[in-house]
Design an enzyme around this catalytic site. Structure first.
Site, PDB file in Angstrom:
ATOM      1  N   ASP A  26      -1.972  14.644  12.583  1.00  0.00           N
ATOM      2  CA  ASP A  26      -2.235  15.994  12.072  1.00  0.00           C
ATOM      3  C   ASP A  26      -1.807  16.112  10.611  1.00  0.00           C
ATOM      4  OD1 ASP A  26      -3.318  16.822  14.465  1.00  0.00           O
ATOM      5  OD2 ASP A  26      -1.443  17.666  15.225  1.00  0.00           O
ATOM      6  N   HIS A  63      -7.167  -6.355   0.722  1.00  0.00           N
ATOM      7  CA  HIS A  63      -6.045  -5.422   0.609  1.00  0.00           C
ATOM      8  C   HIS A  63      -4.873  -5.814   1.514  1.00  0.00           C
ATOM      9  CE1 HIS A  63      -3.921  -1.764  -0.223  1.00  0.00           C
ATOM     10  NE2 HIS A  63      -4.062  -1.282   1.005  1.00  0.00           N
ATOM     11  N   SER A  89       0.833  -1.203   0.000  1.00  0.00           N
ATOM     12  CA  SER A  89       0.000   0.000   0.000  1.00  0.00           C
ATOM     13  C   SER A  89       0.870   1.257   0.000  1.00  0.00           C
ATOM     14  CB  SER A  89      -0.952  -0.049   1.206  1.00  0.00           C
ATOM     15  OG  SER A  89      -2.034   0.820   1.029  1.00  0.00           O
TER      16      SER A  89
END
Length: 271
Positions: free
Chosen positions: A182, A249, A92
């Site tokens: 963040d 996945h 990924s």
């Protein structure tokens, strides 16, 4: 970025193989695979499990880019084994990083294994927005224990919950996220300009990687589509695709035995 990343080594002899995890993951997500490859006596392979930047115990960045991620991994590989080459495995987000690294630093990579991701722009991080919101919404200042965090964390899938909460750590009495939430939240807010979901245009200026590439797809995963083959082979002409039926996945956790067998064949060719 040139800071050396956090790593975990498994195995003491054999060919060198490095593993890169996906978004919200850590190098130790590959531990089961690495132990199987190293073997009981640890001499089957020398495995390096890497925490990508902004993940695990590796340093955080102020701005995401695949190019800087790839440079950081390359610097870590060179520092770990100067002058040696690697089989590089990435899933990924780690798969995209591995592809960019092979293009930017081809001298480091003998064999490339890309797991359930394609070299393309996936649009946005919309599919991960809920996870990011859940993690940011956990009141860390109120958490008393890991069991308390698990009870408060609003995620119905127990596997996903465990995967995300592996990022939660306690220093003394203070709980914190090891993942740079963040940064991920800011990238997700960009929408279809997301760098994490995207693919860097800078690699179009680089020559194709001329080493062997194993491209592993989960048969039940939507991440690799038939039309992605032409793009993959433009960057990696010696690509061989392998689809694992029934896997989604997270191929390496859903079909670990098949993954180990595939990697053992790659390592046999590498030696």
């Amino acid at each position: 970025m040139t800071t050396r990343l956090n790593t975990l080594s498994v195995g003491t002899a054999g060919p060198r193989i490095a593993f890169l995890h996906g978004l919200f993951g850590q190098g130790r997500n590959w531990n089961q695979i690495a132990k199987a490859l190293a073997g009981r006596n640890g001499t089957g392979a020398r495995c390096l499990l890497i925490d990508l930047p902004d993940h695990g115990r590796s340093p955080w960045t102020e701005e995401f880019s695949f190019e800087s991620y790839a440079d950081a991994v390359a610097a870590t590989l060179r520092a770990t084994a100067p002058g040696e080459t690697w089989t590089l495995v990435g899933h990924s987000l780690g798969g995209k990083t591995a592809m960019v690294l092979a293009l930017q630093h081809p001298d480091l990579v003998d064999h490339l294994v890309v797991v359930d991701i394609a070299p393309k722009d996936y649009g946005s991080l919309e599919r991960f927005q809920g996870y990011i919101d859940e993690m940011l919404g956990l009141p860390l200042e109120e958490i008393q224990s890991r069991a308390d965090a698990e009870a408060r964390f609003d995620e119905p899938n127990p596997g996903v919950k465990a995967f995300l909460l592996q990022n939660l750590r306690r220093d003394g009495t203070r709980w914190h996220w090891q993942a740079n939430l963040d940064l991920f939240a800011a990238d997700a807010a960009i929408g279809h300009e997301s760098r994490i979901a995207g693919w860097p245009e800078s690699v179009d200026e680089l020559p194709p990687f001329d080493g062997p590439v194993l491209w592993i797809a989960g048969g039940d995963s939507p991440y690799i589509q038939p039309e992605d083959g032409d793009t993959m082979r433009r960057y990696f002409p010696l690509t061989r695709q392998f689809t694992i039926k029934g896997a989604g996945h997270w191929v390496h956790t859903e079909a670990p035995d098949i993954m180990v067998g595939a990697l053992q064949r790659v390592l046999a060719r590498a030696t």
